[in-house]
Design a protein around this motif. Structure first.
Motif, PDB file in Angstrom:
ATOM      1  N   LYS A 190       0.534  -1.009  -0.441  1.00 41.38           N
ATOM      2  CA  LYS A 190      -0.239   0.107  -0.263  1.00 41.38           C
ATOM      3  C   LYS A 190       1.163   1.551  -0.571  1.00 41.38           C
ATOM      4  CE  LYS A 190      -1.089  -0.945   4.736  1.00 41.38           C
ATOM      5  NZ  LYS A 190      -2.604  -1.173   5.375  1.00 41.38           N
ATOM      6  N   LYS A 191       2.129   1.382   0.461  1.00 40.10           N
ATOM      7  CA  LYS A 191       2.740   2.262   0.788  1.00 40.10           C
ATOM      8  C   LYS A 191       3.085   2.631  -0.793  1.00 40.10           C
ATOM      9  CE  LYS A 191       2.384   3.544   5.330  1.00 40.10           C
ATOM     10  NZ  LYS A 191       1.294   4.473   5.319  1.00 40.10           N
ATOM     11  N   ASN A 192       3.213   2.020  -1.663  1.00 41.27           N
ATOM     12  CA  ASN A 192       4.371   2.537  -3.010  1.00 41.27           C
ATOM     13  C   ASN A 192       3.056   3.248  -3.894  1.00 41.27           C
ATOM     14  OD1 ASN A 192       5.880   0.711  -2.726  1.00 41.27           O
ATOM     15  ND2 ASN A 192       5.351  -1.024  -3.608  1.00 41.27           N
ATOM     16  N   MET A 193       1.513   2.866  -3.362  1.00 43.07           N
ATOM     17  CA  MET A 193       0.089   3.308  -3.950  1.00 43.07           C
ATOM     18  C   MET A 193       0.097   4.396  -3.943  1.00 43.07           C
ATOM     19  SD  MET A 193      -1.600  -0.055  -4.098  1.00 43.07           S
ATOM     20  CE  MET A 193      -3.076   0.252  -5.163  1.00 43.07           C
ATOM     21  N   ILE A 194       0.700   5.214  -2.683  1.00 42.48           N
ATOM     22  CA  ILE A 194       0.071   6.839  -2.736  1.00 42.48           C
ATOM     23  C   ILE A 194       0.775   7.950  -3.723  1.00 42.48           C
ATOM     24  CG2 ILE A 194       0.527   8.611  -0.926  1.00 42.48           C
ATOM     25  CD1 ILE A 194      -1.033   6.393   0.049  1.00 42.48           C
ATOM     26  N   ASP A 195      -0.428   8.509  -3.952  1.00 39.15           N
ATOM     27  CA  ASP A 195       0.037   9.462  -5.796  1.00 39.15           C
ATOM     28  C   ASP A 195      -0.311   8.226  -6.472  1.00 39.15           C
ATOM     29  OD1 ASP A 195       0.644  11.259  -3.612  1.00 39.15           O
ATOM     30  OD2 ASP A 195       2.304  11.009  -3.868  1.00 39.15           O
ATOM     31  N   THR A 196      -0.464   7.517  -6.602  1.00 39.76           N
ATOM     32  CA  THR A 196      -0.995   6.957  -7.962  1.00 39.76           C
ATOM     33  C   THR A 196      -1.728   7.290  -8.643  1.00 39.76           C
ATOM     34  OG1 THR A 196      -0.375   4.534  -6.961  1.00 39.76           O
ATOM     35  CG2 THR A 196      -1.866   4.426  -8.815  1.00 39.76           C
ATOM     36  N   GLU A 197      -2.502   7.955  -9.647  1.00 41.08           N
ATOM     37  CA  GLU A 197      -3.424   8.452 -10.404  1.00 41.08           C
ATOM     38  C   GLU A 197      -4.472   6.934 -10.528  1.00 41.08           C
ATOM     39  OE1 GLU A 197      -2.332  10.206 -14.239  1.00 41.08           O
ATOM     40  OE2 GLU A 197      -1.478  12.189 -12.996  1.00 41.08           O
ATOM     41  N   ILE A 198      -6.055   7.691 -10.603  1.00 39.68           N
ATOM     42  CA  ILE A 198      -7.231   6.837 -10.505  1.00 39.68           C
ATOM     43  C   ILE A 198      -8.418   7.222 -10.925  1.00 39.68           C
ATOM     44  CG2 ILE A 198      -6.317   5.030  -7.897  1.00 39.68           C
ATOM     45  CD1 ILE A 198      -8.838   6.823  -6.611  1.00 39.68           C
ATOM     46  N   PHE A 199      -8.630   6.126 -11.299  1.00 41.35           N
ATOM     47  CA  PHE A 199     -10.379   6.846 -11.895  1.00 41.35           C
ATOM     48  C   PHE A 199     -11.341   6.166 -11.287  1.00 41.35           C
ATOM     49  CE2 PHE A 199      -9.001   4.176 -15.313  1.00 41.35           C
ATOM     50  CZ  PHE A 199     -10.596   4.271 -15.584  1.00 41.35           C
ATOM     51  N   ILE A 200     -12.770   7.060 -11.143  1.00 40.69           N
ATOM     52  CA  ILE A 200     -13.518   6.143 -10.617  1.00 40.69           C
ATOM     53  C   ILE A 200     -14.316   6.095 -11.763  1.00 40.69           C
ATOM     54  CG2 ILE A 200     -15.677   6.402  -8.785  1.00 40.69           C
ATOM     55  CD1 ILE A 200     -12.538   6.232  -6.942  1.00 40.69           C
ATOM     56  N   LEU A 201     -15.436   4.836 -11.748  1.00 41.20           N
ATOM     57  CA  LEU A 201     -16.507   4.906 -12.720  1.00 41.20           C
ATOM     58  C   LEU A 201     -17.709   5.201 -11.727  1.00 41.20           C
ATOM     59  CD1 LEU A 201     -15.174   2.170 -14.902  1.00 41.20           C
ATOM     60  CD2 LEU A 201     -15.365   4.302 -15.491  1.00 41.20           C
ATOM     61  N   GLN A 202     -18.588   5.648 -12.632  1.00 39.98           N
ATOM     62  CA  GLN A 202     -19.701   6.003 -11.548  1.00 39.98           C
ATOM     63  C   GLN A 202     -21.485   6.334 -12.769  1.00 39.98           C
ATOM     64  OE1 GLN A 202     -19.140   9.373  -9.537  1.00 39.98           O
ATOM     65  NE2 GLN A 202     -18.344  10.609 -11.519  1.00 39.98           N
ATOM     66  N   TYR A 203     -22.158   5.689 -11.944  1.00 44.57           N
ATOM     67  CA  TYR A 203     -23.969   6.100 -12.688  1.00 44.57           C
ATOM     68  C   TYR A 203     -24.466   6.941 -12.057  1.00 44.57           C
ATOM     69  CZ  TYR A 203     -23.925   2.674 -16.582  1.00 44.57           C
ATOM     70  OH  TYR A 203     -23.451   1.783 -17.232  1.00 44.57           O
ATOM     71  N   PRO A 204     -23.842   8.858 -12.199  1.00 42.80           N
ATOM     72  CA  PRO A 204     -24.836   9.286 -10.946  1.00 42.80           C
ATOM     73  C   PRO A 204     -25.491  10.109 -11.283  1.00 42.80           C
ATOM     74  CG  PRO A 204     -23.112  11.068 -12.675  1.00 42.80           C
ATOM     75  CD  PRO A 204     -22.957   8.928 -13.195  1.00 42.80           C
ATOM     76  N   ASN A 205     -26.535   9.714 -10.558  1.00 45.57           N
ATOM     77  CA  ASN A 205     -28.023   9.311 -10.531  1.00 45.57           C
ATOM     78  C   ASN A 205     -28.772   9.118 -11.325  1.00 45.57           C
ATOM     79  OD1 ASN A 205     -28.810  11.257  -8.160  1.00 45.57           O
ATOM     80  ND2 ASN A 205     -27.687  12.604  -9.417  1.00 45.57           N
ATOM     81  N   GLY A 206     -28.360   7.665 -11.375  1.00 46.45           N
ATOM     82  CA  GLY A 206     -29.055   6.957 -12.940  1.00 46.45           C
ATOM     83  C   GLY A 206     -28.542   6.642 -14.257  1.00 46.45           C
ATOM     84  N   ASP A 207     -27.697   8.563 -14.504  1.00 51.62           N
ATOM     85  CA  ASP A 207     -27.399   9.310 -16.100  1.00 51.62           C
ATOM     86  C   ASP A 207     -26.687   8.226 -16.367  1.00 51.62           C
ATOM     87  OD1 ASP A 207     -29.138  10.968 -14.763  1.00 51.62           O
ATOM     88  OD2 ASP A 207     -28.088  12.100 -14.681  1.00 51.62           O
ATOM     89  N   GLU A 208     -25.795   8.169 -17.583  1.00 45.66           N
ATOM     90  CA  GLU A 208     -24.775   7.988 -18.757  1.00 45.66           C
ATOM     91  C   GLU A 208     -23.587   7.416 -17.432  1.00 45.66           C
ATOM     92  OE1 GLU A 208     -24.299   8.942 -22.058  1.00 45.66           O
ATOM     93  OE2 GLU A 208     -26.430   9.567 -22.566  1.00 45.66           O
ATOM     94  N   LEU A 209     -22.893   6.690 -18.373  1.00 49.65           N
ATOM     95  CA  LEU A 209     -21.319   6.246 -17.604  1.00 49.65           C
ATOM     96  C   LEU A 209     -20.528   7.315 -17.929  1.00 49.65           C
ATOM     97  CD1 LEU A 209     -19.383   4.097 -16.148  1.00 49.65           C
ATOM     98  CD2 LEU A 209     -19.089   3.136 -18.606  1.00 49.65           C
ATOM     99  N   SER A 210     -19.894   8.101 -16.620  1.00 53.47           N
ATOM    100  CA  SER A 210     -18.877   8.891 -16.804  1.00 53.47           C
ATOM    101  C   SER A 210     -17.780   8.452 -15.258  1.00 53.47           C
ATOM    102  CB  SER A 210     -20.172  10.566 -16.111  1.00 53.47           C
ATOM    103  OG  SER A 210     -19.888   9.884 -15.070  1.00 53.47           O
ATOM    104  N   GLN A 211     -16.816   9.381 -15.659  1.00 52.86           N
ATOM    105  CA  GLN A 211     -16.143   9.298 -14.659  1.00 52.86           C
ATOM    106  C   GLN A 211     -15.560  10.251 -13.600  1.00 52.86           C
ATOM    107  OE1 GLN A 211     -12.107   7.941 -16.956  1.00 52.86           O
ATOM    108  NE2 GLN A 211     -12.184   9.188 -18.378  1.00 52.86           N
ATOM    109  N   ALA A 212     -14.684  10.329 -12.858  1.00 52.20           N
ATOM    110  CA  ALA A 212     -13.708  11.017 -11.739  1.00 52.20           C
ATOM    111  C   ALA A 212     -12.362  10.919 -11.710  1.00 52.20           C
ATOM    112  CB  ALA A 212     -14.816  11.203 -10.160  1.00 52.20           C
ATOM    113  N   LEU A 213     -11.575  12.007 -12.366  1.00 53.21           N
ATOM    114  CA  LEU A 213     -10.286  11.731 -11.952  1.00 53.21           C
ATOM    115  C   LEU A 213      -9.323  11.524 -10.722  1.00 53.21           C
ATOM    116  CD1 LEU A 213      -8.890  12.705 -14.939  1.00 53.21           C
ATOM    117  CD2 LEU A 213      -9.736  10.119 -14.458  1.00 53.21           C
ATOM    118  N   GLY A 214      -8.502  10.964 -10.224  1.00 58.09           N
ATOM    119  CA  GLY A 214      -8.314  12.105  -9.137  1.00 58.09           C
ATOM    120  C   GLY A 214      -6.351  10.877  -8.672  1.00 58.09           C
ATOM    121  N   LYS A 215      -6.165  11.101  -7.066  1.00 53.12           N
ATOM    122  CA  LYS A 215      -5.043  10.022  -6.716  1.00 53.12           C
ATOM    123  C   LYS A 215      -5.589   9.700  -5.252  1.00 53.12           C
ATOM    124  CE  LYS A 215      -1.168  13.047  -9.175  1.00 53.12           C
ATOM    125  NZ  LYS A 215      -0.160  13.928  -8.567  1.00 53.12           N
ATOM    126  N   ILE A 216      -4.250   8.550  -5.345  1.00 52.86           N
ATOM    127  CA  ILE A 216      -4.566   7.847  -4.002  1.00 52.86           C
ATOM    128  C   ILE A 216      -3.749   8.673  -2.268  1.00 52.86           C
ATOM    129  CG2 ILE A 216      -3.810   6.069  -2.769  1.00 52.86           C
ATOM    130  CD1 ILE A 216      -4.777   3.671  -4.721  1.00 52.86           C
TER     131      ILE A 216
END
Length: 178
Positions: free
Chosen positions: A130-156
Motif C-alpha cells: 500500500k505505501k507504493n500506491m500513494i499518489d497513484t492516479e486513479i479514476f472512479i467509474l460511476q452512474y451519477p443519479n442513474g445517468d450515463e456512465l462517467s468518470q472522475a479522476l484523482g490520486k490515492i
C-alpha cells in the motif's frame, strides 16, 4: 477537461463489466426507486469461495434487499435483468465497510460471453504494497443519479487497513462507484 477518443474508447469498454442496480426505498411513506452502480468482478481471494460476483455498496444492496427469494433488478447494456437470491447463491456484505458482493452463476445468462471481460478484480493482496500506491492516479467509474456512465479522476492519498482515501470526486447518486 475534454475526453479524447482513446479515453472514450476505454470508458466504453468498461460498460460490459458494469450495471445500474435499481432498488426501492421508502421516503415519507412513499416507495421510491433509486439506483446505484454495480460491477461484475473476478474475485481472487482465497477467503472467498466464489470467483465471479456482482459488487456494489451495502447501502445499495443491504441485508434487507438480499434476502432469500428476493430478486435483484439491474440495467445492463440498456436491458433490464434480474437475478434471484437463493440459498445456493453465496452473498457477503459488510455494513461497516459499505460493500456487498453477490455470486454470479454462468446459468444467470446475464451477458454475452464474447463481450464480458471481467475487467474489475477483487484482490486483497493489493493492500500488501500500500505505501507504493500513494499518489497513484486513479479514476472512479460511476452512474451519477442513474445517468450515463462517467468518470472522475484523482490520486490515492492514503491507505489504512483496507480503506483507500482518494481525491477523485464521486457525484451524488453514484453509490457503488469503483
Amino acid at each position: 477537461k475534454p475526453i479524447n477518443k482513446e479515453e472514450i474508447d476505454e470508458l466504453s469498454r468498461y460498460q460490459y463489466s458494469m450495471c445500474k442496480i435499481i432498488y426501492e426505498t421508502i421516503k415519507k411513506g412513499q416507495k421510491e426507486k433509486q439506483s446505484g452502480t454495480g460491477f461484475f468482478c473476478q474475485i481472487n481471494d482465497k477467503n472467498i469461495s466464489f470467483k465471479k460476483g456482482l459488487f456494489t455498496n451495502n447501502h445499495v444492496l443491504n441485508k434487507n434487499r438480499i434476502e432469500i427469494n428476493k430478486e435483484i433488478e439491474f440495467e445492463y447494456l440498456n436491458k433490464m435483468k434480474k437475478i434471484k437470491i437463493t440459498k445456493n447463491r453465496k452473498v457477503f456484505t459488510n455494513e461497516y465497510l459499505d460493500y456487498t458482493c453477490i455470486e454470479i452463476f454462468d446459468s444467470d445468462k446475464i451477458f454475452d460471453k464474447d463481450k464480458i471481460n471481467y475487467i474489475f478484480r477483487i484482490d486483497t493482496e493489493i493492500f500488501e504494497n500500500k505505501k507504493n500506491m500513494i499518489d497513484t492516479e486513479i479514476f472512479i467509474l460511476q452512474y451519477p443519479n442513474g445517468d450515463e456512465l462517467s468518470q472522475a479522476l484523482g490520486k490515492i492519498l492514503d491507505i489504512k487497513d483496507n480503506e483507500i482515501k482518494h481525491s477523485a470526486a464521486t457525484l451524488i447518486g453514484s453509490s457503488g462507484s469503483l
